[in-house]
Design an enzyme around this catalytic site. Sequence first.
Site, PDB file in Angstrom:
ATOM      1  N   TYR A 112     -28.506   9.744  31.567  1.00 42.09           N
ATOM      2  CA  TYR A 112     -29.328  10.939  31.682  1.00 42.09           C
ATOM      3  C   TYR A 112     -28.753  11.957  30.700  1.00 42.09           C
ATOM      4  CZ  TYR A 112     -31.439  15.112  33.815  1.00 42.09           C
ATOM      5  OH  TYR A 112     -32.131  16.293  34.038  1.00 42.09           O
ATOM      6  N   ASP A 152     -33.442   9.121  30.161  1.00 47.52           N
ATOM      7  CA  ASP A 152     -34.103  10.353  29.748  1.00 47.52           C
ATOM      8  C   ASP A 152     -33.269  10.968  28.631  1.00 47.52           C
ATOM      9  OD1 ASP A 152     -35.220  12.852  29.450  1.00 47.52           O
ATOM     10  OD2 ASP A 152     -34.956  13.464  31.532  1.00 47.52           O
ATOM     11  N   HIS A 249     -41.605  12.745  35.571  1.00 51.84           N
ATOM     12  CA  HIS A 249     -41.526  11.644  34.619  1.00 51.84           C
ATOM     13  C   HIS A 249     -42.219  10.420  35.201  1.00 51.84           C
ATOM     14  CE1 HIS A 249     -38.137  13.257  31.996  1.00 51.84           C
ATOM     15  NE2 HIS A 249     -38.052  14.047  33.051  1.00 51.84           N
TER      16      HIS A 249
END
Length: 263
Positions: A112, A152, A249
């Site tokens: 992340y 991400d 998302h």
Amino acid sequence: MPHTQTIYSWNVNGVRAVAARGQLAWLHERGADVLALQETKTHPDKLSAALHRPDGYHSEWCAGDVAHYCGVATFSRQQPLAVTRGLGHPLFDTEGRVLVTTFPQFTLYNIYFPSGSSGPERVAHKLAFYAHFLDVIRPRLAAGERIVVLGDVNTAYAPIDLARWRENAKTSGFLPEERAALGEFFAAGLVDSFRHHRPDTAAYSWWSQRSGARERNIGWRLDYIFVSENLRDAIVDAAIHPDIVGSDHCPVSVTLRLPDEPS
């Protein structure tokens, strides 16, 4: 004989809320071999047994020092040969952003990456995180390891990767310096599986939760699955799944045709 593995990545923006609404059921329905989650926002000790270790999967979690912030998890049908948490640097390892699982066929980095949306200092931290990640990954790529990096990334690389790129030219997530830093991933030998498989497809994996952006498909492609150059020809499919809801998302996936022998 070669076999296929399908790998999913999803920033869930809170795993307990997503699970409570039954929105992880597709883990079994779609036959995921690996599911990597980001922004879990929990510590595994706070979870039910069914969520901590879904039936049929091995699970690994990485939580940060601050509760309800960041966190990543990887569910896999295969038991990992080895597991590492963090990138080996105290500046980047307190927030629970990196989980590395090694399998016979590849090593998977579930990350992340930081956002820069809160201001210039955070953009600088994001760019430093990118640079340190590359310092870690370059020698592994040079040694010929088979590597999958997903998560991400918090940057849309090219105009095709966001709906309103002109209006966002000075917005973090599409700043020139962020895009250039992401370009260094490609220079290092990482292949963007979605763009490799679908070079002209405009599709998004994140939408603002304001103004009906998702319904109008005014989004950004912030979630990526990269593979090392020696896995480029193994890409069978790469996709984005906007039909799976529950977060700002949606999941992204790649299917690889892999040899049975270890990497």
